[in-house]
Scaffold this active site. Structure first.
Site, PDB file in Angstrom:
ATOM      1  N   CYS A  78       0.046   3.868   2.694  1.00 17.95           N
ATOM      2  CA  CYS A  78       0.497   3.389   4.008  1.00 17.95           C
ATOM      3  C   CYS A  78       1.961   3.753   4.234  1.00 17.95           C
ATOM      4  O   CYS A  78       2.344   4.213   5.316  1.00 17.95           O
ATOM      5  CB  CYS A  78       0.323   1.875   4.104  1.00 17.95           C
ATOM      6  SG  CYS A  78      -1.372   1.290   3.948  1.00 17.95           S
ATOM      7  N   CYS A  85       0.841  -1.209   0.000  1.00 13.49           N
ATOM      8  CA  CYS A  85       0.000   0.000   0.000  1.00 13.49           C
ATOM      9  C   CYS A  85       0.874   1.256   0.000  1.00 13.49           C
ATOM     10  O   CYS A  85       1.563   1.550   0.993  1.00 13.49           O
ATOM     11  CB  CYS A  85      -0.922  -0.037   1.219  1.00 13.49           C
ATOM     12  SG  CYS A  85      -1.719   1.523   1.617  1.00 13.49           S
TER      13      CYS A  85
END
Length: 379
Positions: A35, A32
């Site tokens: 993230c 991600c």
């Protein structure tokens, strides 16, 4: 430097929820991008605010711990959840450093001041609640965001809605759905206004990542009528309710004539609701023609003075005697507050951002069974 705790089992997380007053959890994935983008911010927050047994920061890899992710209904990364005394009090979806930092600071200060005390989450200013200007101001706690205060002696009973049975007619399918109106998060338009951004979705947040690894553009978190200004919303309940009032939030962009609009003045903007008919104890959503032939339990006419300028929320008190043992409500937005070209560029569409219901919870009813009382609406 205190680093976040890597969660390796559901039991480990549950133990921390039991032993620490405040637990902040970062649901993330190695693939991600957002993230990775916000990870240094989270590390700094953990280093600054961690306090043994009072404030604990954790990280959950959703691929390594899929059961935990499912338990907390995490489908987009990153998702940050904050717990107090084991109960969820905040949920932040997306890589939004400002909002995350503000929420963590607020909750960490609570944990430091009242560590170990019972009583659950207290009502407090949300990350998007603004500076308290206006007549009411917004609040956010475990029950979700609200744009107005709960009336004395009653509670927020929005959670009693049977969401599987929600239905809404004549809304733009490119924007939000009926479920959008009952989201726990503050409206993105409110956050955008407070952060000085254009009222166009979650402009301050990075794109979210879905569980399949693809980036996604956040769906609009409001609804607008489609072919005209009317909206029909059906809300069934899990219990028989005593409904005291409704909180309706509508945050259309400023009209072109205000001189403050930053949207295209050639494109008419939506309106706020003006006339709203409320029907109680209906077995299903009403058709528009059908609603015209049925007496409403109550008709509400909203004026500009009813809308809190700080939160865009109108508090609508109902005739309490007519809304006892209510198993469903239908809201029929009949028209909006504009008048074509005379209102500075408003169009023929109506916008709703949030709906909240205040009152008392009665007896639980059999799921899927809609009861009708008497021959007249509201009886």
């Amino acid at each position: 430097m205190v680093a976040p705790v890597t969660i390796e089992s559901a039991e480990q997380l549950q133990s921390l929820l039991s032993s620490s007053t405040i637990v902040v959890t970062d649901f993330h994935a190695t693939w991600c991008g957002p993230c990775r983008q916000i990870a240094p911010v989270y590390q700094e927050l953990a280093a600054r605010w961690s306090r043994p047994n009072h404030v604990t920061f954790t990280k959950v890899d959703v691929d390594a711990q899929p059961e935990i992710a499912r338990t907390y209904e995490v489908t987009s990364m990153p998702t940050f959840m904050i717990f107090k005394n084991g109960q969820e009090i905040d949920k932040i979806i997306g890589a939004d450093p400002r909002r995350l930092s503000k929420a963590v600071r607020q909750r960490a200060e609570e944990g430091g001041e009242s560590g170990g005390k019972e009583g659950g989450a207290s009502t407090s200013k949300s990350a998007g609640a603004g500076n308290g200007s206006g007549s009411g101001g917004s609040t956010r706690n475990a029950e979700g965001w609200r744009g107005a205060e709960i009336p004395k002696g009653y509670s927020d009973i929005t959670k009693e809605i049977e969401k599987e049975g929600l239905d809404i007619l004549n809304v733009d399918s490119d924007l939000g759905s009926a479920h959008t109106l009952f989201a726990d998060e503050p409206p993105s338009a409110l956050l955008a206004r407070q952060q000085g951004h254009q009222d166009k979705g979650k402009a301050s947040a990075a794109p979210e990542a879905t569980t399949d690894g693809s980036a996604s553009t956040p769906q609009a978190d409001w609804v607008e009528s489609d072919t005209d200004e009317q909206i029909m919303l059906f809300m069934p309940f899990r219990s028989g309710l005593k409904v005291h009032s409704l909180h309706l939030t509508s945050l259309p962009p400023p009209p072109a004539s205000s001189g403050t609009t930053i949207v295209d003045p050639a494109v008419p903007g939506p309106m706020r609701p003006k006339t709203v008919n409320v029907y109680s104890n209906r077995a299903h959503v009403l058709g528009f023609d059908e609603a015209e032939d049925i007496p409403a339990t109550q008709t509400i006419v909203l004026t500009a003075r009813d809308w809190d300028p700080a939160t865009g929320t109108a508090k609508v008190e109902l005739r309490f005697v007519k809304f006892q043992n209510v198993t469903s409500l239908v809201l029929f937005v009949v028209d909006g507050d504009g008048d074509g070209d005379e209102d500075g560029g408003r169009g023929e569409k109506v916008r709703l951002d949030r709906v909240r219901i205040m009152g008392e919870v009665g007896n639980k009813r059999e799921v899927g069974k809609m009861e009708k009382f008497g021959d007249e609406p509201g009886e």
